[in-house]
Motif scaffolding. Sequence first.
Motif, PDB file in Angstrom:
ATOM      1  N   LEU A   2      -9.936  30.268   5.820  1.00 48.41           N
ATOM      2  CA  LEU A   2     -10.487  30.359   4.466  1.00 48.41           C
ATOM      3  C   LEU A   2     -10.501  29.007   3.742  1.00 48.41           C
ATOM      4  O   LEU A   2     -10.708  28.955   2.538  1.00 48.41           O
ATOM      5  CB  LEU A   2      -9.661  31.353   3.639  1.00 48.41           C
ATOM      6  N   LYS A   3     -10.294  27.940   4.483  1.00 45.88           N
ATOM      7  CA  LYS A   3     -10.185  26.617   3.870  1.00 45.88           C
ATOM      8  C   LYS A   3     -11.376  26.254   2.976  1.00 45.88           C
ATOM      9  O   LYS A   3     -11.181  25.669   1.903  1.00 45.88           O
ATOM     10  CB  LYS A   3      -9.999  25.535   4.930  1.00 45.88           C
ATOM     11  N   PRO A   4     -12.609  26.576   3.361  1.00 47.47           N
ATOM     12  CA  PRO A   4     -13.740  26.225   2.475  1.00 47.47           C
ATOM     13  C   PRO A   4     -13.638  26.829   1.083  1.00 47.47           C
ATOM     14  O   PRO A   4     -14.168  26.286   0.119  1.00 47.47           O
ATOM     15  CB  PRO A   4     -14.951  26.788   3.232  1.00 47.47           C
TER      16      PRO A   4
ATOM     17  N   VAL B 247       0.670  33.304  11.208  1.00 51.67           N
ATOM     18  CA  VAL B 247      -0.487  34.168  10.964  1.00 51.67           C
ATOM     19  C   VAL B 247      -1.110  33.865   9.602  1.00 51.67           C
ATOM     20  O   VAL B 247      -2.339  33.741   9.472  1.00 51.67           O
ATOM     21  CB  VAL B 247      -0.086  35.657  11.057  1.00 51.67           C
ATOM     22  N   PHE B 248      -0.266  33.719   8.573  1.00 51.45           N
ATOM     23  CA  PHE B 248      -0.795  33.411   7.243  1.00 51.45           C
ATOM     24  C   PHE B 248      -1.444  32.028   7.213  1.00 51.45           C
ATOM     25  O   PHE B 248      -2.475  31.827   6.564  1.00 51.45           O
ATOM     26  CB  PHE B 248       0.303  33.509   6.191  1.00 51.45           C
ATOM     27  N   ASN B 249      -0.830  31.064   7.911  1.00 50.16           N
ATOM     28  CA  ASN B 249      -1.432  29.734   7.981  1.00 50.16           C
ATOM     29  C   ASN B 249      -2.791  29.781   8.657  1.00 50.16           C
ATOM     30  O   ASN B 249      -3.733  29.095   8.249  1.00 50.16           O
ATOM     31  CB  ASN B 249      -0.517  28.782   8.758  1.00 50.16           C
ATOM     32  N   LEU B 250      -2.900  30.590   9.700  1.00 45.47           N
ATOM     33  CA  LEU B 250      -4.158  30.720  10.411  1.00 45.47           C
ATOM     34  C   LEU B 250      -5.239  31.314   9.505  1.00 45.47           C
ATOM     35  O   LEU B 250      -6.391  30.855   9.501  1.00 45.47           O
ATOM     36  CB  LEU B 250      -3.961  31.611  11.644  1.00 45.47           C
ATOM     37  N   ILE B 251      -4.847  32.309   8.722  1.00 42.91           N
ATOM     38  CA  ILE B 251      -5.791  32.914   7.765  1.00 42.91           C
ATOM     39  C   ILE B 251      -6.239  31.883   6.732  1.00 42.91           C
ATOM     40  O   ILE B 251      -7.419  31.781   6.393  1.00 42.91           O
ATOM     41  CB  ILE B 251      -5.152  34.126   7.067  1.00 42.91           C
TER      42      ILE B 251
ATOM     43  N   SER C  10     -11.857  19.051  11.365  1.00 42.16           N
ATOM     44  CA  SER C  10     -12.325  19.217  12.729  1.00 42.16           C
ATOM     45  C   SER C  10     -11.550  20.351  13.414  1.00 42.16           C
ATOM     46  O   SER C  10     -10.320  20.291  13.526  1.00 42.16           O
ATOM     47  CB  SER C  10     -12.127  17.922  13.519  1.00 42.16           C
ATOM     48  N   TRP C  11     -12.270  21.377  13.863  1.00 41.72           N
ATOM     49  CA  TRP C  11     -11.604  22.486  14.550  1.00 41.72           C
ATOM     50  C   TRP C  11     -11.011  22.040  15.875  1.00 41.72           C
ATOM     51  O   TRP C  11     -10.017  22.600  16.337  1.00 41.72           O
ATOM     52  CB  TRP C  11     -12.583  23.646  14.754  1.00 41.72           C
ATOM     53  N   LYS C  12     -11.602  21.051  16.505  1.00 42.21           N
ATOM     54  CA  LYS C  12     -11.055  20.513  17.746  1.00 42.21           C
ATOM     55  C   LYS C  12      -9.687  19.879  17.495  1.00 42.21           C
ATOM     56  O   LYS C  12      -8.733  20.091  18.248  1.00 42.21           O
ATOM     57  CB  LYS C  12     -12.012  19.473  18.339  1.00 42.21           C
ATOM     58  N   LYS C  13      -9.582  19.108  16.411  1.00 40.56           N
ATOM     59  CA  LYS C  13      -8.307  18.477  16.066  1.00 40.56           C
ATOM     60  C   LYS C  13      -7.295  19.515  15.606  1.00 40.56           C
ATOM     61  O   LYS C  13      -6.098  19.384  15.863  1.00 40.56           O
ATOM     62  CB  LYS C  13      -8.525  17.424  14.979  1.00 40.56           C
ATOM     63  N   ARG C  14      -7.757  20.557  14.918  1.00 39.03           N
ATOM     64  CA  ARG C  14      -6.855  21.614  14.482  1.00 39.03           C
ATOM     65  C   ARG C  14      -6.224  22.309  15.685  1.00 39.03           C
ATOM     66  O   ARG C  14      -5.015  22.541  15.726  1.00 39.03           O
ATOM     67  CB  ARG C  14      -7.611  22.631  13.628  1.00 39.03           C
ATOM     68  N   LEU C  15      -7.065  22.650  16.658  1.00 39.46           N
ATOM     69  CA  LEU C  15      -6.567  23.296  17.868  1.00 39.46           C
ATOM     70  C   LEU C  15      -5.609  22.372  18.615  1.00 39.46           C
ATOM     71  O   LEU C  15      -4.581  22.819  19.142  1.00 39.46           O
ATOM     72  CB  LEU C  15      -7.734  23.680  18.774  1.00 39.46           C
ATOM     73  N   SER C  16      -5.936  21.084  18.626  1.00 36.09           N
ATOM     74  CA  SER C  16      -5.071  20.105  19.297  1.00 36.09           C
ATOM     75  C   SER C  16      -3.702  20.039  18.622  1.00 36.09           C
ATOM     76  O   SER C  16      -2.675  19.929  19.297  1.00 36.09           O
ATOM     77  CB  SER C  16      -5.725  18.722  19.281  1.00 36.09           C
TER      78      SER C  16
ATOM     79  N   SER D  46       0.072  24.129  12.820  1.00 39.14           N
ATOM     80  CA  SER D  46      -0.904  24.785  11.947  1.00 39.14           C
ATOM     81  C   SER D  46      -0.827  24.239  10.527  1.00 39.14           C
ATOM     82  O   SER D  46      -1.825  24.238   9.801  1.00 39.14           O
ATOM     83  CB  SER D  46      -0.690  26.302  11.951  1.00 39.14           C
ATOM     84  N   CYS D  47       0.348  23.783  10.118  1.00 36.37           N
ATOM     85  CA  CYS D  47       0.496  23.172   8.788  1.00 36.37           C
ATOM     86  C   CYS D  47      -0.203  21.814   8.742  1.00 36.37           C
ATOM     87  O   CYS D  47      -0.894  21.490   7.770  1.00 36.37           O
ATOM     88  CB  CYS D  47       1.975  22.999   8.448  1.00 36.37           C
TER      89      CYS D  47
END
Length: 252
Positions: free
Chosen positions: A179-181, A171-175, A23-29, A15-16
């Motif tokens: 909120l990255k934008p 959990v905080f990283n996911l949040i 890319s959300w696909k790459k993030r999930l990967s 997650s870091c």
Amino acid sequence: MDIVTHTLTGITLGSCLAVHTNSWKKRLSCLLIGGFGGMLPDLDVLSLWSRFDTTFGKWFSLPLPGKAIYSGKLWYSHHGFMHSLAAVLLFTLLIYLCFRLIHKQRRPGNLLLLSFAGGYILHLFQDMITPAGSWGGVRLFFPSTTYLGGTGSIWWWNNYDLFLTVLTIFVFNLILLLLKPLWKKKMPGAVWLLFTGGSFLFMWQVHTRNFNFNRNSYEACEKKSLGIQQQKLPGPVYRQMVKFDQRLPVYF
């Protein structure tokens, strides 16, 4: 340390690294392959499988039964080759080659390889602070026969406080990822600062147990580990963690 915390640690590292792509696909990967890296070293517990002797043991004419292999110091025993930096390099290379084979001209991004290798390495360090067992640590610099770690700073299981620390970071990283934008360029720094702070908290918790899990019986260590958790965690949280532990089919 238990496989649940190992896997979650790899996912958290993923997650870091995921913050460095849009890319959300790459993030999930990154999350999935980080978790895979955090879990993979314990593949060597396969020797405890009830059918190991009639399958792998028979196929490869292994000289010892699975339980003896598990606690022994053969290169394929638990905490042997699979718990080494050589294994990190080998499996990272295999993932790279498999990706190239499947996708032909495409190469896996550095983020994916770093997520896997990082999750794997964190597993090794987490195991080095557990009891020495019959091995005396992990065979970190394979093919060297020297085992490192085995400090007994924590018990193999019941480390609920450490699990909750890793879970909180994730959990905080996911949040933050969601909120990255809003954060833009400040996002990577915030994520890695949280990970670093959580890592220091993790190690502080490890070194405040004030009990050597190498010098006591299994029953005494199990009882002491649970007692430490009962002291560290609020009552409701401790009871929920025990319930969660009891429902899992693996040691936690």
